[in-house]
Motif scaffolding. Structure first.
Motif, PDB file in Angstrom:
ATOM      1  N   GLY A 358       0.819  -1.206   0.000  1.00  0.00           N
ATOM      2  CA  GLY A 358       0.000   0.000   0.000  1.00  0.00           C
ATOM      3  C   GLY A 358       0.856   1.260   0.000  1.00  0.00           C
ATOM      4  N   GLU A 359       0.247   2.376  -0.400  1.00  0.00           N
ATOM      5  CA  GLU A 359       0.998   3.634  -0.488  1.00  0.00           C
ATOM      6  C   GLU A 359       1.446   4.115   0.885  1.00  0.00           C
ATOM      7  N   ASP A 360       0.678   3.823   1.911  1.00  0.00           N
ATOM      8  CA  ASP A 360       1.078   4.261   3.248  1.00  0.00           C
ATOM      9  C   ASP A 360       2.332   3.541   3.721  1.00  0.00           C
ATOM     10  N   ALA A 361       2.495   2.266   3.334  1.00  0.00           N
ATOM     11  CA  ALA A 361       3.671   1.498   3.737  1.00  0.00           C
ATOM     12  C   ALA A 361       4.869   1.752   2.827  1.00  0.00           C
ATOM     13  N   TYR A 362       4.616   2.192   1.599  1.00  0.00           N
ATOM     14  CA  TYR A 362       5.696   2.429   0.631  1.00  0.00           C
ATOM     15  C   TYR A 362       5.380   3.762  -0.067  1.00  0.00           C
ATOM     16  N   PRO A 363       5.619   4.894   0.596  1.00  0.00           N
ATOM     17  CA  PRO A 363       5.168   6.194   0.089  1.00  0.00           C
ATOM     18  C   PRO A 363       5.868   6.615  -1.205  1.00  0.00           C
ATOM     19  N   TYR A 364       5.170   7.458  -1.933  1.00  0.00           N
ATOM     20  CA  TYR A 364       5.664   7.923  -3.231  1.00  0.00           C
ATOM     21  C   TYR A 364       6.684   9.053  -3.053  1.00  0.00           C
ATOM     22  N   ARG A 365       7.795   8.995  -3.829  1.00  0.00           N
ATOM     23  CA  ARG A 365       8.853  10.003  -3.726  1.00  0.00           C
ATOM     24  C   ARG A 365       9.190  10.652  -5.062  1.00  0.00           C
ATOM     25  N   ALA A 366       8.574  10.220  -6.140  1.00  0.00           N
ATOM     26  CA  ALA A 366       8.764  10.835  -7.465  1.00  0.00           C
ATOM     27  C   ALA A 366      10.209  10.797  -7.942  1.00  0.00           C
TER      28      ALA A 366
END
Length: 492
Positions: A358-366
């Motif tokens: 999930g995005e909360d566990a593996y956040p987006y960094r661009a």
């Protein structure tokens, strides 16, 4: 307020105009003067102790001097320019009456531009026989040299002298004119500063004029487009200080992605499907529009958006999945992080990797990074990948109408970056799979004023387009959108 350098340019531009007027008046006055009395031409072999470009035997002039025989750049028929129109008695630079030749204005009897066989001058004359632009002995000079013989050539309108000075000033004025033409009004500059504030932009002194010029160019193109008869409208947005090449480098694929390699396995059915559908209105099946930022990761957002909706439609649970995991971990499936990839290949990665976090566990960094996938934290799984047959747009309609949203890719061109509303259509974009450069998500379809369209979720944030969405013409493989469509079958 104008930047100081613009005021200096405008001042210099006025001075150039004043100088040009002076030259034009001088030329007009000279044209009304009576012609000078004829002079006897010098005989071949006459030595000029002080020719126009130096002494009879030596000089440091740019055309190189040797012994000048018969009036070289001297007078006889010298008109208004130091090298003015010349009558050459020797083959020379082309036809019998070659107008606008680069050299001068006298009657030359037997040698042109230096001695018959020597020169160390800038244009390097050597002994060429009989042809002015090609020679028996050749030479490495830019203006190939020759011993000129026997054929009179009349040269007129030489570019040196008064005419050359006048032309040079015209060229300078032409270079300065665009700078004056794009100078912004106070209102335009105020609008740009308001746009900067709204979009959080700041520029240094050297960057500000360039971004202002780009902004105004985009603004004028938008206004011209909206004044025409088009099916969609454009507007200023967060990309309005970028040229399209800059935008393309930041937000679209940089690595070629030929999606023709995907094999179609979608089985068409004879069952009915609706005339129109919008999955956003059928329930909680579509996550909010996300923003990929300055990273060519659109393919990851198309992938997660499609899998999020497929899982929600099947199980009723809507997750927000991790695009950053796909950027960092899916290279083995021919994906390239911020440089591009394909949803179909990303679905294959999720299938064989046994899950997506999930995005909360593996956040987006661009940005590209190292893979940090943790199997125990995976929340989304793929059972199979469905690739719709290439160019089968009706198959896409069936899949979206009967099953779930579908990922697809298409070619983005310059007008699309400023899309605002309406049904996007472009007769000049490509339709082949090797040209697609942006992946998105079809969440529905419909028709407006007899024009069928797709409803598409983009990944440039909710401030772009129609709250982050756009409509694009359906049924024509517009910009290659039917070249590589796919969706996953989730495991729930």
């Amino acid at each position: 307020m104008f930047p100081d350098y613009l005021l200096l340019i405008n001042l210099f531009y006025l001075r150039v105009n004043r100088a040009l007027r002076g030259f034009l008046w001088a030329g007009a006055a000279a044209a009304t003067q009576p012609p000078p009395p004829p002079r006897s031409p010098a005989r071949a072999g006459t030595r000029l102790p002080s020719a126009a470009l130096g002494s009879a035997r030596s000089c440091s002039a740019p055309f190189g001097c040797a012994r000048l025989r018969s009036v070289l750049f001297g007078s006889v028929r010298l008109r208004s320019a130091p090298f003015g129109p010349v009558r050459l008695r020797s083959a020379g630079l082309g036809s019998d009456r070659l107008d606008w030749a680069p050299f001068g204005s006298a009657r030359l009897h037997s040698s042109a531009l230096g001695s018959p066989r020597s020169c160390s001058a800038q244009f390097g004359w050597t002994g060429l026989r009989s042809a002015g632009l090609g020679s028996a002995r050749s030479c490495s000079a830019p203006f190939v040299c020759a011993r000129l013989r026997s054929v009179p050539v009349r040269l007129r309108s030489a570019p040196f002298g008064w005419a050359m000075r006048w032309s040079a000033l015209v060229a300078v004025a032409a270079l300065l004119a665009p700078a004056a033409a794009w100078a912004p009004s106070a209102e335009e500059e105020l609008q740009f500063k308001a746009w900067m504030l709204q979009n959080g932009r700041s520029y240094g002194p050297s960057e500000y004029p360039r971004r202002l010029r780009i902004f105004l160019g985009n603004k004028r193109r938008i206004e011209e487009h909206n004044a025409g008869n088009h099916s969609f409208q454009m507007a200023l947005n967060q990309f309005s200080d970028l040229t399209f090449p800059e935008f393309k480098k930041l937000y679209l694929w940089r690595e070629p992605q030929n999606c023709s390699a995907t094999k179609g396995n979608f089985l068409r059915s004879s069952g009915p499907y609706p005339d129109s559908i919008d999955w956003r209105k059928k329930g909680n099946y579509v996550t909010p529009v996300k923003n990929q930022g300055a990273c060519g990761s659109c393919w990851t957002f198309s992938t997660t958006g499609c899998l999020e909706s497929a899982i929600a439609i099947t199980s009723g649970k809507l997750f927000s999945l991790a695009e950053q995991q796909l950027i960092d971990c899916a290279q083995a499936f021919n994906n390239h992080g911020c440089s591009g990839g394909l949803p179909s290949q990303a679905f294959e990665y999720i299938l064989y990797n046994k899950g997506l976090m999930g995005e909360d566990a593996y956040p987006y960094r661009a940005k590209n990074g190292t893979c940090k996938f943790q199997l125990e934290k995976a929340i989304a799984f793929v059972k199979d990948v469905i690739n719709i047959t290439q160019y089968d747009e009706d198959g896409m309609v069936e899949a979206v109408g009967k099953y779930n949203p579908v990922s697809f890719a298409f070619e983005v061109t310059g007008d699309f970056m400023h899309y605002r509303k309406g049904v996007y259509s472009n007769p000049r974009c490509e339709h082949t799979p090797d040209k697609v450069n942006h992946a998105v998500l079809a969440v529905g379809y419909g028709e407006e004023n007899g024009r069928p369209y797709w409803i598409v979720k983009n990944s440039w944030g909710p401030m772009w387009g129609m709250d982050g969405y756009f409509l694009i013409e359906r049924g024509k493989n517009m910009c290659g959108l039917a070249a590589c469509a796919s969706y996953p079958i989730p495991q729930v």
